[in-house]
Enzyme design. Structure first.
Site, PDB file in Angstrom:
ATOM      1  CE  LYS A  22      -3.535   1.984   2.875  1.00  0.00           C
ATOM      2  NZ  LYS A  22      -4.704   1.646   3.916  1.00  0.00           N
TER       3      LYS A  22
ATOM      4  CB  SER B 152      -7.903   2.994   3.238  1.00  0.00           C
ATOM      5  OG  SER B 152      -6.865   2.322   4.369  1.00  0.00           O
TER       6      SER B 152
ATOM      7  CB  SER C  11      -8.048   0.270   6.283  1.00  0.00           C
ATOM      8  OG  SER C  11      -9.008   1.557   5.934  1.00  0.00           O
TER       9      SER C  11
END
Lengths: 106, 533
Positions: free
Chosen positions: B96, B172, B196
Site C-alpha cells: 500500500k 482504504s 482498512s
C-alpha cells in the site's frame, strides 16, 4: 436545526488548519462536518459510570509487552543529502523558509 | 495455471526447489499486471471513462519493475549458491502506498506527497525483503488511508473491484485487496485503522489480517491515527497470511509501541484443530445503528440478510468441526464505534497532518506568496483532497480549547467501554469465556463506484463492524465465506483477545479446509477469464 459549526467557526478552523479553500469546497466541507457532528452527538447518550476512565490506547502497556526506552543518543543520518534534496528551496545546505508573519503586540 | 495465481507458500517452495526461478514468477506477475491493471494511477489524471478504463483494475500507483527484477535476481542467486533465500523466497507482493520504501516514491495517494521519494524504508518492508519477498509495486488507497472505498485517492483512476469492475474495492487498502484478488502479487501489505485491511479483503474475496496493536511495527508507515494504525497482510489464503505475519511481526526498537511479547509459530498454531473452542455470535454485529440526519432519529438497520446467512453457515461449519457456538453474546457499545472513531481518529489525524507544509519536502504551491502563513495556506489548500481537509478541520474542532464541548474526553471513555466489552467476553473466568467472536466483516458487499462517495457519514458507517476492534486494540481476521446473488464476495471476521492471531488463523484455516470442496471455492474474478487467464 442550527449548525454546530457556523460559518464563523469554520473560518476560524480553516485558519488554524492553514487551508485556503474555494467557496464551493468550503461550503461542502462545512455541511459534511455538521453531518458528522450529528453522528458524534450520540456519544452524549452513553451511560457513563463515574468509575470509567479514559483510554488513549486499546491494549494496556506494561513490563510484559513493552521495552525499556532506548538510550537517547543522537545519530547523524547517512542520507543527509538525500533528505535535503526533497526540500523545494535550498541554499548552502539550508532549507529556505519564507518570511514569518507576525503581529505587533501592544 | 500461471505462477502468479499460485499461493505464496507454493511459489516459495517451487523456487527453493529450483522448479521455477524468482525471475520467471516475477515476469508472470508483470504480464498479469499488463493484462488486467490498465492505466496506473497518476496524480490529477482523469477518472476512468473509456471502455478499457472501466473494465480494468487500476490497483497500482507505481509498478517497480527494475527494483523487483533486482530483488528477484538476488533470490535466484541465493538459491543457485545453495543459501537459504527465506520463507517468502521470490514471492511477488505489493505495498500500500502508505509504507516508505527507500529510493521509491511514497505518496499516500495524495498530491501533497506526489514528488516525495523516501530516504528510508518501513520496518515491515525491510522484513519482507529479509524474508525473500519481491516488491512489484505500490498500490492505490484512499488519500492518507482516509476512507472505505479507495475513491478518495488523488491518483486516478481509482481501483476497481476485480469481481465486478463497476464496484468499489472497499478501503482504504483497496489497491492491496484488488491486486491480490487479480493475481497481481500473491500478498499485499495493508494498514487497518478502522477496518482498512479487513473491509477491502471482504469486498474483494481475500484474507485480511489486522494484528493486535503493536504486534507489527508502525515505523515507516505514514501515520493516520497513531493509537489505532496496524500494518498487516492481505493474501489469497490463510497460510499466506500466516507466513507474512510471521515475517513482519515482532518488536522494533524504532517503534516504542511495538510489543515485546514473543511471536509464536503461526504456521504450527494454524494447523491445530478447533475442537472445544468457544466461538461467539453477537446480534450487535448483525445490524448497523446510526443517527439519521433526515429523521433526526437513531435508526437500526439489519445488515444484508445474505451476509448474515453466510456468517451463520460459517458458524455451522465450525460447529461441525467441534467448536462450541455461543449465541447472543452482548457487546452493547458496538453502536458507538463509528461516532467514537469520528472523534479519536480525527484528533490524531489533524495532529499528524500538520507536518505537510511545502517547506521541508513534498508539494509546494506554484503561486506567489508573501510570507510563511500564505505559503502554508496555498500549498495545503491546493494539495490536500477533501478527506484530509475534513479530518483536519474536525480534529481541530474537537480538540481546540476554544470549541471544546468535551467530545474527545467522552470518546476516550467510550473507547474504554468498548475495550471492556471485549475483555468481558474473552475473560477466561467470565460468563462467556470465548476464544473468538465470529461476525460479518462489513454490512454490505461491494457497492457501486460513486454510490456512497461524497457522503462522509454513510461511508464511515461501512466500518461499523470493524472499528471497535481498533478502539480495543485486539486482532481481527477477515476471510471469504461465499458470494451473494450478484456474484460478489462475502467476508466474515473472527476477533480475539490481545495477541491471539494464532487462534484466529486456526479458525480461518479450519474453515478453509472444511469448505475446500464447496463450489464457490472454484470461482475466480471474471476479469481473469476475460483476459484468457
Amino acid at each position: 436545526m442550527t449548525d454546530k459549526i457556523s460559518p464563523e467557526d469554520f473560518d476560524r478552523l480553516t485558519d488554524l488548519a492553514s487551508l485556503e479553500l474555494p467557496a464551493d469546497e468550503a461550503e461542502y466541507l462545512r455541511k459534511e462536518l455538521n453531518n458528522q457532528m450529528i453522528s458524534i452527538e450520540i456519544l452524549e447518550s452513553i451511560p457513563i459510570d463515574a468509575e470509567i476512565g479514559t483510554a488513549a490506547h486499546g491494549i494496556p502497556y506494561d513490563e510484559l509487552n513493552s521495552a525499556a526506552p532506548r538510550e537517547d543518543i543522537s545519530r547523524q543520518d547517512p542520507n543527509r543529502e538525500e533528505i535535503l534534496k526533497q526540500a523545494p528551496e535550498l541554499e548552502d545546505g539550508y532549507i529556505v523558509v519564507p518570511d514569518i508573519s507576525y503581529e505587533e503586540l501592544d | 495455471m500461471k505462477t502468479c495465481d499460485l499461493p505464496a507458500y507454493v511459489i516459495a517452495d517451487l523456487i527453493k526447489t529450483k522448479q521455477v526461478s524468482a525471475v520467471e514468477v516475477l515476469e508472470d506477475t508483470l504480464e498479469r499486471i499488463c493484462q488486467v491493471d490498465g492505466r496506473t494511477g497518476q496524480v490529477d489524471a482523469p477518472e476512468a471513462s473509456s471502455e478499457e478504463d472501466l473494465s480494468t483494475v487500476h490497483a497500482f500507483t507505481l509498478v517497480t519493475e527494475d527494483y523487483a527484477r533486482q530483488q528477484a535476481g538476488k533470490i535466484d542467486k541465493l538459491v543457485k549458491e545453495g543459501k537459504n533465500p527465506g520463507p517468502l523466497a521470490g514471492v511477488p507482493y505489493t505495498a500500500k502506498d502508505i509504507f516508505t520504501v527507500k529510493g521509491i516514491k511514497t505518496t499516500a495517494g495524495s498530491k501533497i506527497l506526489s514528488n516525495y521519494t523516501s530516504p528510508y524504508s518501513a520496518t515491515v518492508v525491510e522484513r519482507m525483503a529479509d524474508a525473500g519477498a519481491v516488491m512489484v509495486g505500490k498500490v492505490n488507497l484512499d488519500e492518507f488511508t482516509y476512507g472505505s472505498s479507495s475513491e478518495s485517492s488523488a491518483y486516478k483512476p481509482v481501483p476497481r473491484n476485480p469481481w465486478d469492475t463497476s464496484r468499489v474495492t472497499g478501503g482504504s487498502s483497496g489497491g492491496s485487496a484488488a491486486a491480490v484478488a487479480a493475481g497481481e502479487g500473491a500478498i499485499s501489505l495493508g494498514t487497518d485503522t478502522g477496518g482498512s485491511i479487513r473491509h477491502p479483503a471482504s469486498f474483494c474475496g481475500t484474507v485480511g489480517l489486522k494484528p493486535t496493536y503493536g504486534r507489527v511495527s508502525r515505523y515507516g508507515l505514514i501515520a493516520f491515527g497513531s493509537s489505532l494504525d496496524c500494518p498487516g497482510p492481505l493474501a489469497r489464503n490463510v497460510t499466506d497470511a500466516a507466513l507474512t505475519l510471521q515475517a513482519i511481526a515482532g518488536q522494533d526498537s524504532r517503534d516504542s509501541t511495538s510489543a515485546t511479547t514473543p511471536v509464536p509459530n503461526y504456521l504450527k498454531e494454524m494447523e491445530k484443530d478447533i475442537r472445544g473452542m468457544r466461538i461467539g455470535l453477537s446480534e450487535e454485529f448483525f445490524r448497523v445503528t446510526y443517527f439519521d440526519s433526515e429523521s433526526m432519529e437513531l435508526v437500526e438497520n439489519p445488515i444484508d440478510p445474505q451476509i448474515k446467512d453466510a456468517v451463520l453457515s460459517t458458524a455451522g461449519f465450525l460447529a461441525q468441526l467441534g467448536a462450541d457456538i455461543v449465541m447472543d453474546v452482548p457487546l452493547p457499545h458496538t453502536k458507538y464505534g463509528v461516532p467514537t472513531y469520528f472523534v479519536i481518529s480525527r484528533v490524531e489525524a489533524s495532529s499528524n497532518l500538520l507536518r505537510y507544509d511545502g517547506v521541508k519536502y513534498g508539494y509546494r504551491t506554484a503561486e506567489s506568496f508573501t510570507d510563511l502563513r500564505e505559503l502554508y495556506r496555498k500549498t495545503r489548500g491546493e494539495a490536500f483532497g477533501v478527506e484530509p481537509k475534513l479530518r483536519m478541520l474536525m480534529g481541530i474542532y474537537l480538540s481546540a480549547a476554544q470549541f471544546d464541548k468535551g467530545y474527545y474526553d467522552l470518546a476516550l471513555k467510550a473507547r474504554a467501554l468498548m475495550r471492556k466489552d471485549f475483555e468481558d467476553i474473552f475473560d477466561p473466568r467470565g460468563k462467556y469465556h470465548l476464544d473468538a467472536l465470529l461476525t460479518p466483516t462489513a454490512p454490505s458487499t461491494a457497492f457501486s463506484i460513486g454510490s456512497v462517495y461524497g457522503d462522509s457519514v454513510m461511508m464511515a458507517y461501512s466500518d461499523q463492524l470493524t472499528a471497535t476492534t481498533n478502539h480495543a486494540g485486539i486482532p481481527g481476521l477477515s476471510f471469504p465465506v461465499g458470494f451473494d446473488n450478484e456474484n460478489l464476495p462475502i467476508g466474515a471476521q473472527v476477533l480475539g483477545p490481545d495477541y491471539s492471531e494464532g487462534v484466529l488463523l486456526r479458525i480461518a484455516r479450519a474453515y478453509e479446509k472444511v469448505t475446500e470442496k464447496e463450489d464457490w471455492r472454484n470461482k475466480r474474478p471474471p476479469i481473469l477469464s476475460k483476459n484468457g487467464n
